[in-house]
Design an enzyme around this catalytic site. Structure first.
Site, PDB file in Angstrom:
ATOM      1  N   TYR A  11      10.559 -55.495  -6.024  1.00 53.54           N
ATOM      2  CA  TYR A  11       9.616 -55.854  -4.952  1.00 53.54           C
ATOM      3  C   TYR A  11       8.267 -56.341  -5.527  1.00 53.54           C
ATOM      4  O   TYR A  11       7.867 -57.487  -5.311  1.00 53.54           O
ATOM      5  CB  TYR A  11       9.436 -54.639  -4.034  1.00 53.54           C
ATOM      6  CG  TYR A  11       8.324 -54.773  -3.024  1.00 53.54           C
ATOM      7  CD1 TYR A  11       8.152 -55.935  -2.279  1.00 53.54           C
ATOM      8  CD2 TYR A  11       7.441 -53.712  -2.809  1.00 53.54           C
ATOM      9  CE1 TYR A  11       7.135 -56.038  -1.335  1.00 53.54           C
ATOM     10  CE2 TYR A  11       6.423 -53.804  -1.867  1.00 53.54           C
ATOM     11  CZ  TYR A  11       6.272 -54.978  -1.144  1.00 53.54           C
ATOM     12  OH  TYR A  11       5.260 -55.081  -0.230  1.00 53.54           O
ATOM     13  N   TYR A 142       7.311 -37.680  -9.940  1.00 53.78           N
ATOM     14  CA  TYR A 142       7.056 -39.125  -9.999  1.00 53.78           C
ATOM     15  C   TYR A 142       5.638 -39.406 -10.504  1.00 53.78           C
ATOM     16  O   TYR A 142       5.438 -40.144 -11.474  1.00 53.78           O
ATOM     17  CB  TYR A 142       7.276 -39.752  -8.616  1.00 53.78           C
ATOM     18  CG  TYR A 142       6.743 -41.150  -8.526  1.00 53.78           C
ATOM     19  CD1 TYR A 142       7.336 -42.179  -9.252  1.00 53.78           C
ATOM     20  CD2 TYR A 142       5.616 -41.453  -7.750  1.00 53.78           C
ATOM     21  CE1 TYR A 142       6.825 -43.466  -9.199  1.00 53.78           C
ATOM     22  CE2 TYR A 142       5.111 -42.735  -7.690  1.00 53.78           C
ATOM     23  CZ  TYR A 142       5.713 -43.738  -8.424  1.00 53.78           C
ATOM     24  OH  TYR A 142       5.201 -45.013  -8.385  1.00 53.78           O
ATOM     25  N   LYS A 146       4.076 -41.047 -14.338  1.00 52.58           N
ATOM     26  CA  LYS A 146       3.126 -42.153 -14.491  1.00 52.58           C
ATOM     27  C   LYS A 146       1.889 -41.685 -15.270  1.00 52.58           C
ATOM     28  O   LYS A 146       1.348 -42.420 -16.098  1.00 52.58           O
ATOM     29  CB  LYS A 146       2.720 -42.693 -13.115  1.00 52.58           C
ATOM     30  CG  LYS A 146       3.879 -43.345 -12.366  1.00 52.58           C
ATOM     31  CD  LYS A 146       4.219 -44.696 -12.967  1.00 52.58           C
ATOM     32  CE  LYS A 146       5.333 -45.387 -12.219  1.00 52.58           C
ATOM     33  NZ  LYS A 146       5.599 -46.747 -12.699  1.00 52.58           N
ATOM     34  N   LEU A 191       7.004 -46.772   4.918  1.00 51.30           N
ATOM     35  CA  LEU A 191       6.666 -46.780   6.341  1.00 51.30           C
ATOM     36  C   LEU A 191       6.839 -48.152   7.012  1.00 51.30           C
ATOM     37  O   LEU A 191       7.526 -48.250   8.037  1.00 51.30           O
ATOM     38  CB  LEU A 191       5.220 -46.274   6.531  1.00 51.30           C
ATOM     39  CG  LEU A 191       4.760 -46.221   7.977  1.00 51.30           C
ATOM     40  CD1 LEU A 191       5.575 -45.220   8.774  1.00 51.30           C
ATOM     41  CD2 LEU A 191       3.274 -45.887   8.068  1.00 51.30           C
ATOM     42  N   ILE A 208       7.300 -40.060  13.058  1.00 53.50           N
ATOM     43  CA  ILE A 208       5.971 -39.839  12.479  1.00 53.50           C
ATOM     44  C   ILE A 208       6.010 -38.461  11.831  1.00 53.50           C
ATOM     45  O   ILE A 208       6.173 -37.457  12.529  1.00 53.50           O
ATOM     46  CB  ILE A 208       4.871 -39.899  13.563  1.00 53.50           C
ATOM     47  CG1 ILE A 208       4.870 -41.288  14.216  1.00 53.50           C
ATOM     48  CG2 ILE A 208       3.509 -39.541  12.984  1.00 53.50           C
ATOM     49  CD1 ILE A 208       3.932 -41.414  15.424  1.00 53.50           C
TER      50      ILE A 208
HETATM   51  N1  UFG Z   1       5.894 -41.922   7.088  1.00 52.77           N
HETATM   52  C1  UFG Z   1       6.258 -41.595   8.388  1.00 52.77           C
HETATM   53  N2  UFG Z   1       7.506 -41.952   8.801  1.00 52.77           N
HETATM   54  C2  UFG Z   1       8.397 -42.590   8.000  1.00 52.77           C
HETATM   55  C3  UFG Z   1       8.009 -42.932   6.668  1.00 52.77           C
HETATM   56  C4  UFG Z   1       6.738 -42.577   6.247  1.00 52.77           C
HETATM   57  O1  UFG Z   1       5.490 -40.999   9.137  1.00 52.77           O
HETATM   58  O2  UFG Z   1       9.511 -42.854   8.448  1.00 52.77           O
HETATM   59  C5  UFG Z   1       4.534 -41.579   6.646  1.00 52.77           C
HETATM   60  C6  UFG Z   1       4.513 -40.721   5.409  1.00 52.77           C
HETATM   61  O3  UFG Z   1       4.634 -39.371   5.756  1.00 52.77           O
HETATM   62  C7  UFG Z   1       3.147 -41.099   4.821  1.00 52.77           C
HETATM   63  C8  UFG Z   1       2.973 -42.560   5.237  1.00 52.77           C
HETATM   64  O4  UFG Z   1       3.884 -42.774   6.309  1.00 52.77           O
HETATM   65  O5  UFG Z   1       2.160 -40.338   5.422  1.00 52.77           O
HETATM   66  C9  UFG Z   1       3.293 -43.538   4.131  1.00 52.77           C
HETATM   67  O6  UFG Z   1       4.554 -43.195   3.586  1.00 52.77           O
HETATM   68  P1  UFG Z   1       5.313 -44.083   2.512  1.00 52.77           P
HETATM   69  O7  UFG Z   1       6.575 -43.362   2.164  1.00 52.77           O
HETATM   70  O8  UFG Z   1       5.422 -45.483   2.995  1.00 52.77           O
HETATM   71  O9  UFG Z   1       4.306 -44.102   1.289  1.00 52.77           O
HETATM   72  P2  UFG Z   1       3.651 -42.896   0.469  1.00 52.77           P
HETATM   73  O10 UFG Z   1       2.206 -42.878   0.837  1.00 52.77           O
HETATM   74  O11 UFG Z   1       4.382 -41.631   0.627  1.00 52.77           O
HETATM   75  O12 UFG Z   1       3.946 -43.351  -1.007  1.00 52.77           O
HETATM   76  C10 UFG Z   1       3.491 -44.572  -1.539  1.00 52.77           C
HETATM   77  C11 UFG Z   1       4.503 -45.101  -2.542  1.00 52.77           C
HETATM   78  C12 UFG Z   1       4.661 -44.152  -3.682  1.00 52.77           C
HETATM   79  C13 UFG Z   1       3.333 -43.848  -4.263  1.00 52.77           C
HETATM   80  C14 UFG Z   1       2.358 -43.416  -3.210  1.00 52.77           C
HETATM   81  C15 UFG Z   1       1.002 -43.284  -3.774  1.00 52.77           C
HETATM   82  O13 UFG Z   1       5.736 -45.294  -1.917  1.00 52.77           O
HETATM   83  O14 UFG Z   1       5.490 -44.742  -4.659  1.00 52.77           O
HETATM   84  O15 UFG Z   1       2.294 -44.352  -2.163  1.00 52.77           O
HETATM   85  O16 UFG Z   1       0.135 -42.846  -2.814  1.00 52.77           O
HETATM   86  F1  UFG Z   1       3.438 -42.870  -5.168  1.00 52.77           F
END
Ligand code: UFG
Length: 328
Positions: A11, A142, A146, A191, A208
């Site tokens: 990506y 993870y 890093k 998300l 959510i």
């Molecule tokens: N979320 C939901 N519903 C979903 C998916 C996600 O509410 O179906 C929420 C998560 O709980 C979080 C937010 O949306 O609060 C963002 O979630 P993501 O999984 O999209 O991203 P993250 O913030 O968890 O993680 C991302 C990258 C990681 C990295 C991180 C660093 O995917 O690789 O940011 O902050 F480590």
């Protein structure tokens, strides 16, 4: 300059390759094991060496053949939840794999290393926005892999003069304006692509994860940064290393946080679909708020973001997903 993009079919890597090709001053080679990447995401004419960074002989062959001056490194496992289930697999791929890559660089005299790092290394941050030198105590394997690489890089610079830039992304998102390449993970856990699966008819609603956080609307706040803006930062980082011959680390975000609910609202505006949402319990390990201070990247690298509104970011992702409803 000859550059090797490890993970260039993935990506973020594929967006870097695309921006590099526009500049016409780099000879680009992609290395990818295609475990999550797609060859179709790499522009025609760019050589793709298919293999794994954990394979020392493969790396030796690639470095002997191409002799890159700079390496962009995106070959890593990126799922926080998966890293908690399989920590050793994560250390093997993200840390051991990077050791082999750095050994190949040292042996073949490659000078510059641009490392794809993460906000996850800050764990539960001590302040918002997070500055690059703030305390980093990862709360999952993870993030720790890093951080381990970032630490290793410091000693590589000291020992054999490797110049590196660590770029900590906050929430990478969006897609190239053409809609030709974008985010396509299997399974998807991020998300924005998950939200867009609703108007695509692939899921009924979005969950959510938690609405009882200490944030304005109770849902988690993240810093969403467009992947093309991230790509620009990588190229500026390479320019910086070549110009200043000094290592450095930067946070890359937008400086502004958006809640999960605000992102869903943006997707509703962009797609015109009602996108039903349901509150679920908190996801393990999610900090309430993660927002970057990108000031250093702006002043030191001269980074300027092209995408400032979440609607514009979501629109590019929507464009990609509409063009590729089944993924690549
Ligand atoms: N979320 C939901 N519903 C979903 C998916 C996600 O509410 O179906 C929420 C998560 O709980 C979080 C937010 O949306 O609060 C963002 O979630 P993501 O999984 O999209 O991203 P993250 O913030 O968890 O993680 C991302 C990258 C990681 C990295 C991180 C660093 O995917 O690789 O940011 O902050 F480590």
């Amino acid at each position: 300059m000859k550059v090797l993009v490890c993970g260039g079919a993935g990506y973020i890597g594929s967006h870097i390759v695309r921006e590099l090709t526009k500049l016409n001053k780099y000879e680009i080679v992609v290395l990818d094991n295609l475990s999550t990447g797609h060859t179709i995401a790499v522009p025609e004419g760019i050589p793709v060496e298919v293999g794994d960074i954990r394979d020392k002989q493969f790396l030796e062959d690639v470095f002997s053949k191409h002799k890159p001056t700079a390496v962009f490194h995106f070959s890593a496992s990126i799922e926080v939840a998966q890293s908690c289930v399989d920590p050793l697999g994560y250390y093997e791929n993200n840390v051991a794999g990077t050791i082999y890559l750095l050994q190949a660089m040292q042996k073949h005299g490659a000078k510059y290393f641009i490392f794809s790092s993460t906000a996850a290394l800050f764990g539960q941050p001590e302040r918002i926005p997070i500055h690059p030198d703030d305390l980093s105590i990862p709360v999952n394997p993870y993030g720790d892999t890093k951080l381990a690489v970032e630490t290793m890089l410091k000693w590589c610079d000291q020992a054999f003069g490797l110049k590196y830039a660590c770029l900590r992304y906050f929430n990478a998102c969006g897609a190239d304006a053409s809609g030709d390449i974008g985010e396509d993970h299997t399974p998807e856990s991020h998300l924005i692509p998950l939200i867009l699966q609703v108007p695509l008819g692939k899921r009924e609603k979005i969950f959510i994860f938690g609405d009882d956080y200490d944030t304005e609307d109770g849902s988690c706040v993240r810093d969403y940064v467009h992947v093309t803006d991230l790509a620009t930062a990588h190229i500026l980082a390479l320019d910086y290393l070549a110009r200043e011959n000094t290592s450095n680390r930067f946070n890359l975000g937008s400086g502004k946080g958006y809640s999960v609910k605000e992102i869903i609202e943006a997707a509703r505006r962009v797609t015109g679909h009602p996108i039903p949402a349901e509150i679920k319990p908190r996801r393990a390990g999610d900090p309430a708020t993660l927002v970057a201070s990108s000031e250093k990247a702006e002043t030191v690298l001269g980074w300027k973001r092209q995408y400032h509104s979440v609607d514009d970011i979501v629109r590019t992702a929507w464009n990609f997903h509409q063009k590729h409803p089944k993924g690549f």
